[in-house]
Write a protein that holds these residues in place. Structure first.
Motif, PDB file in Angstrom:
ATOM      1  N   LEU A  85     -46.069  88.457  57.201  1.00 48.46           N
ATOM      2  CA  LEU A  85     -45.756  86.925  57.292  1.00 48.46           C
ATOM      3  C   LEU A  85     -46.028  86.166  58.564  1.00 48.46           C
ATOM      4  O   LEU A  85     -46.598  85.255  58.829  1.00 48.46           O
ATOM      5  N   ALA A  87     -47.259  86.974  61.529  1.00 45.62           N
ATOM      6  CA  ALA A  87     -48.813  87.017  61.949  1.00 45.62           C
ATOM      7  C   ALA A  87     -49.513  86.139  60.903  1.00 45.62           C
ATOM      8  O   ALA A  87     -50.369  85.578  61.460  1.00 45.62           O
ATOM      9  N   GLY A  88     -49.210  86.270  59.551  1.00 42.51           N
ATOM     10  CA  GLY A  88     -50.263  85.474  58.730  1.00 42.51           C
ATOM     11  C   GLY A  88     -50.067  83.692  58.931  1.00 42.51           C
ATOM     12  O   GLY A  88     -50.915  83.015  59.065  1.00 42.51           O
ATOM     13  N   VAL A  90     -49.097  82.547  61.967  1.00 44.45           N
ATOM     14  CA  VAL A  90     -49.935  82.172  63.133  1.00 44.45           C
ATOM     15  C   VAL A  90     -51.344  82.047  62.888  1.00 44.45           C
ATOM     16  O   VAL A  90     -52.133  81.035  63.278  1.00 44.45           O
ATOM     17  N   ALA A  91     -51.999  82.930  61.960  1.00 45.57           N
ATOM     18  CA  ALA A  91     -53.229  82.959  61.669  1.00 45.57           C
ATOM     19  C   ALA A  91     -53.719  81.480  60.874  1.00 45.57           C
ATOM     20  O   ALA A  91     -54.908  81.093  61.355  1.00 45.57           O
ATOM     21  N   ILE A  92     -52.956  81.323  60.147  1.00 44.33           N
ATOM     22  CA  ILE A  92     -53.117  79.916  59.488  1.00 44.33           C
ATOM     23  C   ILE A  92     -53.054  78.516  60.354  1.00 44.33           C
ATOM     24  O   ILE A  92     -54.087  77.880  60.554  1.00 44.33           O
ATOM     25  N   VAL A  94     -53.540  78.838  63.729  1.00 44.36           N
ATOM     26  CA  VAL A  94     -54.569  78.785  64.967  1.00 44.36           C
ATOM     27  C   VAL A  94     -55.586  78.474  64.221  1.00 44.36           C
ATOM     28  O   VAL A  94     -56.835  77.582  64.910  1.00 44.36           O
ATOM     29  N   SER A  95     -56.125  79.087  62.948  1.00 44.91           N
ATOM     30  CA  SER A  95     -57.555  78.950  62.453  1.00 44.91           C
ATOM     31  C   SER A  95     -57.619  77.366  62.015  1.00 44.91           C
ATOM     32  O   SER A  95     -58.681  76.720  61.966  1.00 44.91           O
ATOM     33  N   ARG A  96     -56.531  76.646  61.831  1.00 42.46           N
ATOM     34  CA  ARG A  96     -56.533  75.272  61.369  1.00 42.46           C
ATOM     35  C   ARG A  96     -56.940  74.573  62.621  1.00 42.46           C
ATOM     36  O   ARG A  96     -57.699  73.502  62.619  1.00 42.46           O
ATOM     37  N   ALA A  99     -59.809  76.504  65.659  1.00 48.01           N
ATOM     38  CA  ALA A  99     -61.072  77.235  65.128  1.00 48.01           C
ATOM     39  C   ALA A  99     -62.288  76.568  65.339  1.00 48.01           C
ATOM     40  O   ALA A  99     -63.459  76.869  64.978  1.00 48.01           O
ATOM     41  N   HIS A 101     -65.547  74.519  67.587  1.00 49.55           N
ATOM     42  CA  HIS A 101     -66.268  75.259  68.549  1.00 49.55           C
ATOM     43  C   HIS A 101     -65.949  75.332  70.028  1.00 49.55           C
ATOM     44  O   HIS A 101     -66.280  76.140  70.822  1.00 49.55           O
ATOM     45  N   ARG A 105     -64.998  79.618  73.508  1.00 48.95           N
ATOM     46  CA  ARG A 105     -64.867  80.142  75.059  1.00 48.95           C
ATOM     47  C   ARG A 105     -63.815  81.109  75.293  1.00 48.95           C
ATOM     48  O   ARG A 105     -63.870  82.102  75.618  1.00 48.95           O
ATOM     49  N   ARG A 107     -61.793  82.140  73.156  1.00 45.26           N
ATOM     50  CA  ARG A 107     -61.848  83.378  72.142  1.00 45.26           C
ATOM     51  C   ARG A 107     -62.660  84.445  72.640  1.00 45.26           C
ATOM     52  O   ARG A 107     -62.195  85.689  72.429  1.00 45.26           O
ATOM     53  N   VAL A 110     -60.680  86.062  75.347  1.00 42.36           N
ATOM     54  CA  VAL A 110     -59.479  86.847  74.757  1.00 42.36           C
ATOM     55  C   VAL A 110     -59.966  88.053  74.114  1.00 42.36           C
ATOM     56  O   VAL A 110     -59.499  89.102  74.548  1.00 42.36           O
TER      57      VAL A 110
END
Lengths: 172, 182
Positions: A85, A87-88, A90-92, A94-96, A99, A101, A105, A107, A110
């Motif tokens: 949960l 990490a998930g 965070v993924a939601i 960050v990707s929103r 993500a 263009h 750079r 990314r 990292v």
């Protein structure tokens, strides 16, 4: 603290520090549940890890089997949720928001930075698991053989796991 | 073939696609997820898939589970994330807990113990092999090889907590990568 609370806290924290994926976190998981909390012996840890490896699905299943071992089915579910949960979410987020263009750079930077770190962590995981699972010449040969075959060969990992189990059954 | 842009994927469709990836994902979910989402369903192009996956890889946590969270949320908000994550986790969790239950009950029997010892050694070998595979291309640069060695020594030999090891190594690694990218 109840076992479920402890599981939730431990895997919740691990979720956010598991840089480089779950495999990279295996040495830390071992340190926490074997050396610090004594929930498992080294042999039990590596056997549960192997069981989670033999099942299909994402490699977070290591948290499921450890949670189940500590506190039954509820423990398995709590540990797994705690591991996915934070990490998930965070993924939601960050990707929103990042993500697009313009983020390509940083990314790449990292990713390049994580590569040697992940390599070191996964090697450390291999080291820790090997140290905990090799108890004689046969298990040593199985571990080395599987390492070589998975590095250079094209055999599906299930064949290697099955082969290892069969050799153990017949020769140990 | 151009990807078919999914205008509105239902919760059920999300669940089923990720369920397929989860239950057939032996030895890693990435290849099967790519096949299901890119080749069969054509929900994403190859490059869209790679982009989202590489983002999930740079974040902490399980890569493919992060992917399910992010992709599900992108399609259908919180409910979509729940559907995708339940899909990828349901069958593997049920199976692995079945294995765990059998282990608790029969793990002490001699033949089971012997087979498990062999299985565990094989799994350890697979992890070593994976580590060598990831490390091999990195080791060409002396600085990167030194970073790999430091991480390995801190975590495997000195038994440092992961957080401390990361605090010690990540800034150096980020600085190197940032300077190389300029």
């Amino acid at each position: 603290m109840t076992a479920l609370t402890q599981l939730a806290l431990l895997f919740g924290k691990l979720s956010l520090v598991a840089v480089g994926g779950v495999n990279a976190a295996v040495p830390e998981i071992a340190r926490q549940v074997v050396a610090q909390r004594h929930w498992l012996s080294p042999a039990q840890f590596v056997q549960l890890y192997a069981i989670s490896n033999a099942a299909p699905g994402p490699n977070v299943m290591i948290s499921t089997v450890i949670g189940q071992h500590v506190a039954g089915v509820a423990g398995g579910i709590v540990a797994t949720l705690a591991m996915i949960l934070p990490a998930g979410l965070v993924a939601i987020l960050v990707s929103r928001y990042f993500a697009r263009h313009e983020s390509a750079r940083w990314r790449r930077v990292v990713q390049a930075a994580l590569l040697p770190v992940t390599a070191g962590l996964v090697l450390a995981a291999g080291w820790v698991l090997t140290a905990q699972s090799v108890s004689g010449w046969l298990t040593g040969a199985i571990a080395l053989g599987c390492a070589g075959l998975s590095w250079r060969g094209r055999l599906h990992p299930l064949w290697l796991l099955g082969g290892g189990a069969l050799l153990g059954l017949l020769l140990l | 073939m151009p990807p078919r842009p999914p205008s509105a994927l239902s919760h059920k469709a999300l669940f089923l696609a990720f369920f397929e990836a989860g239950i057939f994902g032996f030895g890693g979910v990435l290849p099967i997820a790519r096949r299901v989402l890119v080749e069969r369903r054509r929900w994403l192009s190859q490059s869209e898939f790679n982009e989202l996956f590489s983002l999930c890889q740079t974040l902490p946590g399980a890569n493919m589970v992060n992917f399910a969270f992010a992709y599900g949320a992108r399609q259908r908000g919180a409910g979509g994330a729940v559907a995708a994550v339940l899909g990828i986790m349901a069958a593997p969790m049920a199976l692995v807990m079945l294995f765990g239950g059998l282990y608790a009950r029969y793990g002490g029997l001699a033949p089971v113990r012997h087979a498990l010892a062999g299985l565990a050694a094989a799994a350890a070998g697979l992890m070593l092999g994976a580590g060598v595979k990831i490390a091999a291309p990195v080791l060409r640069s002396v600085r990167h090889a030194a970073l790999v060695a430091v991480v390995l020594a801190l975590v495997a030999l000195a038994h440092w907590p992961l957080v401390l090891a990361m605090l010690a190594v990540l800034p150096v690694s980020l600085l190197l990568a940032w300077r190389a990218a300029r």
